[in-house]
Design a protein around this motif. Structure first.
Motif, PDB file in Angstrom:
ATOM      1  N   TYR A  71       7.356  75.354 -84.408  1.00 49.16           N
ATOM      2  CA  TYR A  71       8.137  75.160 -82.797  1.00 49.16           C
ATOM      3  C   TYR A  71       6.416  76.005 -82.242  1.00 49.16           C
ATOM      4  O   TYR A  71       5.757  74.518 -81.496  1.00 49.16           O
ATOM      5  N   VAL A  72       5.211  76.209 -82.381  1.00 49.71           N
ATOM      6  CA  VAL A  72       4.113  76.819 -81.855  1.00 49.71           C
ATOM      7  C   VAL A  72       3.123  75.295 -82.521  1.00 49.71           C
ATOM      8  O   VAL A  72       2.332  74.507 -81.354  1.00 49.71           O
ATOM      9  N   LEU A  73       3.089  74.874 -83.774  1.00 45.25           N
ATOM     10  CA  LEU A  73       2.389  73.599 -83.755  1.00 45.25           C
ATOM     11  C   LEU A  73       2.835  72.094 -82.642  1.00 45.25           C
ATOM     12  O   LEU A  73       2.296  71.310 -82.712  1.00 45.25           O
ATOM     13  N   VAL A  74       3.996  72.641 -82.871  1.00 46.89           N
ATOM     14  CA  VAL A  74       4.744  71.315 -81.504  1.00 46.89           C
ATOM     15  C   VAL A  74       4.217  71.525 -80.890  1.00 46.89           C
ATOM     16  O   VAL A  74       3.532  70.169 -79.642  1.00 46.89           O
ATOM     17  N   ALA A  75       5.058  72.133 -79.940  1.00 49.90           N
ATOM     18  CA  ALA A  75       4.677  73.278 -78.608  1.00 49.90           C
ATOM     19  C   ALA A  75       2.776  72.498 -78.528  1.00 49.90           C
ATOM     20  O   ALA A  75       2.155  72.400 -77.442  1.00 49.90           O
ATOM     21  N   ALA A  76       1.641  72.657 -79.487  1.00 50.53           N
ATOM     22  CA  ALA A  76       0.106  72.962 -78.847  1.00 50.53           C
ATOM     23  C   ALA A  76       0.091  71.856 -78.928  1.00 50.53           C
ATOM     24  O   ALA A  76      -0.609  70.733 -77.975  1.00 50.53           O
ATOM     25  N   ALA A  77       0.518  70.692 -79.971  1.00 48.83           N
ATOM     26  CA  ALA A  77       0.454  68.958 -79.885  1.00 48.83           C
ATOM     27  C   ALA A  77       0.471  68.796 -78.841  1.00 48.83           C
ATOM     28  O   ALA A  77       0.478  66.885 -78.095  1.00 48.83           O
ATOM     29  N   VAL A  78       2.193  68.984 -78.835  1.00 45.61           N
ATOM     30  CA  VAL A  78       2.315  68.339 -77.047  1.00 45.61           C
ATOM     31  C   VAL A  78       1.664  68.538 -75.889  1.00 45.61           C
ATOM     32  O   VAL A  78       0.979  68.201 -75.047  1.00 45.61           O
ATOM     33  N   SER A  79       1.463  70.090 -75.556  1.00 44.01           N
ATOM     34  CA  SER A  79       0.352  70.339 -74.817  1.00 44.01           C
ATOM     35  C   SER A  79      -1.339  69.366 -75.023  1.00 44.01           C
ATOM     36  O   SER A  79      -1.130  68.999 -73.726  1.00 44.01           O
ATOM     37  N   VAL A  80      -1.906  69.489 -75.862  1.00 47.82           N
ATOM     38  CA  VAL A  80      -3.077  68.553 -76.478  1.00 47.82           C
ATOM     39  C   VAL A  80      -2.423  67.004 -75.910  1.00 47.82           C
ATOM     40  O   VAL A  80      -3.264  66.861 -74.789  1.00 47.82           O
ATOM     41  N   ALA A  81      -1.240  66.504 -76.171  1.00 48.79           N
ATOM     42  CA  ALA A  81      -1.371  64.996 -75.998  1.00 48.79           C
ATOM     43  C   ALA A  81      -1.185  64.882 -74.325  1.00 48.79           C
ATOM     44  O   ALA A  81      -1.745  63.905 -73.538  1.00 48.79           O
ATOM     45  N   VAL A  82      -0.573  65.797 -73.965  1.00 46.59           N
ATOM     46  CA  VAL A  82       0.380  65.749 -72.362  1.00 46.59           C
ATOM     47  C   VAL A  82      -1.412  66.111 -71.246  1.00 46.59           C
ATOM     48  O   VAL A  82      -1.242  65.035 -70.655  1.00 46.59           O
ATOM     49  N   ASP A  83      -2.183  67.010 -72.007  1.00 43.41           N
ATOM     50  CA  ASP A  83      -3.290  66.868 -70.963  1.00 43.41           C
ATOM     51  C   ASP A  83      -4.296  65.479 -71.299  1.00 43.41           C
ATOM     52  O   ASP A  83      -5.236  65.423 -70.239  1.00 43.41           O
ATOM     53  N   VAL A  84      -3.936  65.133 -72.581  1.00 43.62           N
ATOM     54  CA  VAL A  84      -5.264  64.068 -72.253  1.00 43.62           C
ATOM     55  C   VAL A  84      -5.103  62.838 -71.592  1.00 43.62           C
ATOM     56  O   VAL A  84      -5.355  62.274 -71.355  1.00 43.62           O
ATOM     57  N   ALA A  85      -3.507  62.838 -71.701  1.00 37.66           N
ATOM     58  CA  ALA A  85      -2.935  61.772 -70.645  1.00 37.66           C
ATOM     59  C   ALA A  85      -3.116  62.097 -69.514  1.00 37.66           C
ATOM     60  O   ALA A  85      -3.484  60.841 -68.241  1.00 37.66           O
ATOM     61  N   ALA A  86      -3.270  62.980 -69.045  1.00 38.76           N
ATOM     62  CA  ALA A  86      -3.252  64.230 -67.449  1.00 38.76           C
ATOM     63  C   ALA A  86      -4.987  62.858 -67.560  1.00 38.76           C
ATOM     64  O   ALA A  86      -5.081  62.546 -66.182  1.00 38.76           O
ATOM     65  N   ARG A  87      -5.820  63.687 -68.260  1.00 40.02           N
ATOM     66  CA  ARG A  87      -7.414  63.361 -67.759  1.00 40.02           C
ATOM     67  C   ARG A  87      -7.473  61.838 -68.225  1.00 40.02           C
ATOM     68  O   ARG A  87      -8.246  61.660 -66.583  1.00 40.02           O
ATOM     69  N   GLN A  88      -6.809  61.530 -69.008  1.00 37.66           N
ATOM     70  CA  GLN A  88      -7.077  59.128 -68.500  1.00 37.66           C
ATOM     71  C   GLN A  88      -6.806  58.965 -67.514  1.00 37.66           C
ATOM     72  O   GLN A  88      -6.859  57.940 -67.426  1.00 37.66           O
ATOM     73  N   ARG A  89      -5.837  59.479 -66.968  1.00 32.82           N
ATOM     74  CA  ARG A  89      -4.870  59.056 -66.025  1.00 32.82           C
ATOM     75  C   ARG A  89      -5.962  59.868 -64.527  1.00 32.82           C
ATOM     76  O   ARG A  89      -6.478  58.929 -63.552  1.00 32.82           O
ATOM     77  N   GLU A  90      -6.542  60.398 -64.609  1.00 36.07           N
ATOM     78  CA  GLU A  90      -7.100  60.220 -63.831  1.00 36.07           C
ATOM     79  C   GLU A  90      -8.760  59.689 -63.342  1.00 36.07           C
ATOM     80  O   GLU A  90      -9.085  59.672 -62.718  1.00 36.07           O
ATOM     81  N   ARG A  91      -9.378  59.683 -65.027  1.00 40.88           N
ATOM     82  CA  ARG A  91     -10.644  58.856 -64.775  1.00 40.88           C
ATOM     83  C   ARG A  91      -9.794  57.265 -64.420  1.00 40.88           C
ATOM     84  O   ARG A  91     -11.459  56.990 -63.413  1.00 40.88           O
ATOM     85  N   ALA A  92      -8.548  56.869 -64.917  1.00 36.15           N
ATOM     86  CA  ALA A  92      -8.191  55.838 -64.364  1.00 36.15           C
ATOM     87  C   ALA A  92      -8.801  55.166 -62.983  1.00 36.15           C
ATOM     88  O   ALA A  92      -8.702  54.786 -62.123  1.00 36.15           O
ATOM     89  N   ALA A  93      -8.060  56.369 -62.183  1.00 35.68           N
ATOM     90  CA  ALA A  93      -7.818  56.740 -60.930  1.00 35.68           C
ATOM     91  C   ALA A  93      -8.976  57.059 -60.158  1.00 35.68           C
ATOM     92  O   ALA A  93      -9.087  55.982 -59.646  1.00 35.68           O
ATOM     93  N   ARG A  94      -9.884  57.624 -61.480  1.00 34.85           N
ATOM     94  CA  ARG A  94     -11.532  57.347 -60.768  1.00 34.85           C
ATOM     95  C   ARG A  94     -12.298  56.301 -60.151  1.00 34.85           C
ATOM     96  O   ARG A  94     -12.690  55.747 -59.587  1.00 34.85           O
ATOM     97  N   ARG A  95     -11.756  55.787 -61.329  1.00 36.25           N
ATOM     98  CA  ARG A  95     -12.761  54.286 -61.727  1.00 36.25           C
ATOM     99  C   ARG A  95     -12.239  53.250 -60.525  1.00 36.25           C
ATOM    100  O   ARG A  95     -13.027  52.153 -59.886  1.00 36.25           O
ATOM    101  N   ASP A  96     -10.353  53.424 -60.535  1.00 32.63           N
ATOM    102  CA  ASP A  96     -10.366  51.995 -59.964  1.00 32.63           C
ATOM    103  C   ASP A  96     -10.547  52.146 -58.259  1.00 32.63           C
ATOM    104  O   ASP A  96     -10.770  51.063 -57.046  1.00 32.63           O
ATOM    105  N   ALA A  97     -10.638  53.808 -57.865  1.00 31.04           N
ATOM    106  CA  ALA A  97     -11.015  54.582 -56.321  1.00 31.04           C
ATOM    107  C   ALA A  97     -12.665  53.969 -56.489  1.00 31.04           C
ATOM    108  O   ALA A  97     -13.210  53.216 -55.223  1.00 31.04           O
ATOM    109  N   GLU A  98     -13.124  54.113 -57.033  1.00 31.24           N
ATOM    110  CA  GLU A  98     -14.566  53.263 -57.309  1.00 31.24           C
ATOM    111  C   GLU A  98     -14.916  52.203 -57.356  1.00 31.24           C
ATOM    112  O   GLU A  98     -15.450  51.727 -57.193  1.00 31.24           O
TER     113      GLU A  98
END
Length: 452
Positions: A81-108
């Motif tokens: 459970y701890v391993l899966v929760a950590a992996a999901v947390s990292v995946a969600v964080d990476v996806a959120a950062r990518q969306r933020e970068r994509a939105a920033r690039r679109d705005a720029e």
């Protein structure tokens, strides 16, 4: 999400721990962990995963209310459970950062596209700097230019603090873009460098447009000066020559003139003097209009009285005039002297265009909160494409000589009318000719015996 979601979920699931499997409980505890990753990033999510693992162990793994694990399978569930929760947390964080970068690039990209695609005439350096400030959340942005007296701001938005800017990007020869606010990433610095170049191009385009406008103004001034010299040269010489010739004839001591010829010479002097007076008055009026120093004293004015005064002070030569201006029209809100001059110029223009045998008609009527005067002639008319040109100074359509004045009458009439808040509109006369419609705002008439 972690601090409130985990206790709430524990309180909800604790009564059902005998009916739910440990795997089901572990999956349900993934929900607040994922929510914490979406909202706060990877570190709050990892903390939530460890907290959830401890809560599952304490409340749902026998023996309850202890951190002892007796069953080897339960140990595997908790570790996985701890391993899966950590992996999901990292995946969600990476996806959120990518969306933020994509939105920033679109705005720029959109910002750069707007800066590059706008026409030069519509570009605004201040608007571009405002977009930069809003996109990167800066407190102030300025385009600075180096000169002999030091560095000065060409354009700025916001209030720059006294401290040094957090960002300074070269923008061109002697130019740099300075920004005050939060620090930016390296990728943002590259984007700001491109925006700095766009700001420099916008500044150059504005300066070129200003130089072109100044050159057009100089060309227009030169054109007006040339037209003025050409027209005034003739219009001054003709009456002056007439005055001088008549005065010289009257001063001849050995020349006996009959009374009739003497009267004709005196009439020539008077007529030439009137022409000179009208010439000087037109030039002074045009000078006041172009300098913006025309004095306008608006008051309630009866249109029929102004028309009568204008016809009284104009030469009766030329086409006869029919007048149909009722005396019960609303009072015009105008300067009586300027309005009289406008009507006189319109009538003079109509007489100059109409054949002597065709009558000119002046008719007035009220239209809502305006009063209108139509000056109708039956001359050659003016093509639709030339109807605005006739209001320009020194324009005399259908004329190839300098014998009919400077061509200032209609220019002065429109200038005086617009200064009083009215308009002059040319249109075609049915059957041929030109109709000038004078439109002036009105004031209500005072009651009988009342004040103004």
């Amino acid at each position: 999400m972690a601090a409130a979601g985990l206790p709430a979920l524990t309180a909800l699931l604790a009564p059902t721990r005998t009916t739910l499997s440990l795997a089901s409980v572990a999956l349900l505890y993934l929900v607040p962990v994922v929510a914490a990753a979406v909202v706060g990033g990877v570190w709050p999510a990892l903390a939530a995963a460890v907290g959830a693992d401890l809560l599952v162990n304490f409340y749902f793994v026998p023996p309850y209310h202890t951190f002892v694990v007796e069953n080897r399978d339960h140990v595997i569930v908790l570790v996985v459970y701890v391993l899966v929760a950590a992996a999901v947390s990292v995946a969600v964080d990476v996806a959120a950062r990518q969306r933020e970068r994509a939105a920033r690039r679109d705005a720029e990209a959109a910002l750069l596209a707007r800066a590059s695609a706008e026409p030069v005439a519509a570009q605004s350096l201040t608007r571009l700097l405002e977009q930069v400030r809003g996109t990167f959340r800066m407190t102030a942005v300025a385009l600075l230019e180096s000169g002999p007296a030091g560095e000065q701001a060409v354009a700025a938005v916001g209030e720059p603090p006294s401290a040094r800017p957090v960002l300074s990007v070269p923008a061109g020869d002697g130019l740099r873009l300075a920004a005050w606010g939060p620090n930016v990433f390296a990728e943002d610095r590259r984007t700001l460098g491109r925006l700095a170049s766009a700001a420099a191009r916008t500044l150059e385009a504005q300066r070129l447009a200003h130089q072109a406008a100044h050159a057009r103004d100089l060309a227009e001034i030169d054109r007006v000066r040339s037209a003025l010299l050409a027209a005034v040269g003739h219009d001054l010489r003709t009456p002056l020559a007439g005055i001088k010739a008549a005065a010289s004839s009257l001063r001849q001591p050995d020349l006996e003139l009959p009374p009739r010829e003497r009267e004709e010479l005196l009439a020539t002097i008077e007529e030439s003097s009137d022409r000179l007076d009208a010439l000087v008055e037109n030039l002074l009026s045009m000078s006041r209009l172009q300098a913006g120093v025309l004095s306008v004293h608006r008051q309630p004015v009866a249109l029929d009285a102004v028309v009568a005064q204008a016809l009284l002070h104009t030469t009766p030569e030329g086409s006869p005039v029919d007048v149909d201006v009722p005396d019960d029209l609303p009072l015009a809100d105008a300067d009586p002297g300027l309005l009289e001059r406008v009507v006189a110029n319109l009538v003079a223009n109509a007489r100059a265009a109409s054949p002597p045998e065709r009558r000119i008609r002046l008719s007035g009527h009220a239209d809502g909160d305006h009063v209108r005067l139509h000056v109708v002639d039956h001359g050659p008319g003016v093509p639709a494409g030339d109807r605005e040109r006739i209001f320009a100074p020194f324009q005399r359509l259908h004329d190839r000589t300098n014998t009919v004045g400077l061509g200032l009458g209609l220019a002065i009439a429109r200038g005086f009318t617009e200064a009083m808040g009215g308009t002059i509109t040319p249109s075609e006369t049915p059957g041929g000719g030109l109709t000038m419609t004078l439109d002036i705002p009105t004031r209500s008439r005072p009651a009988a015996g009342g004040g103004p």
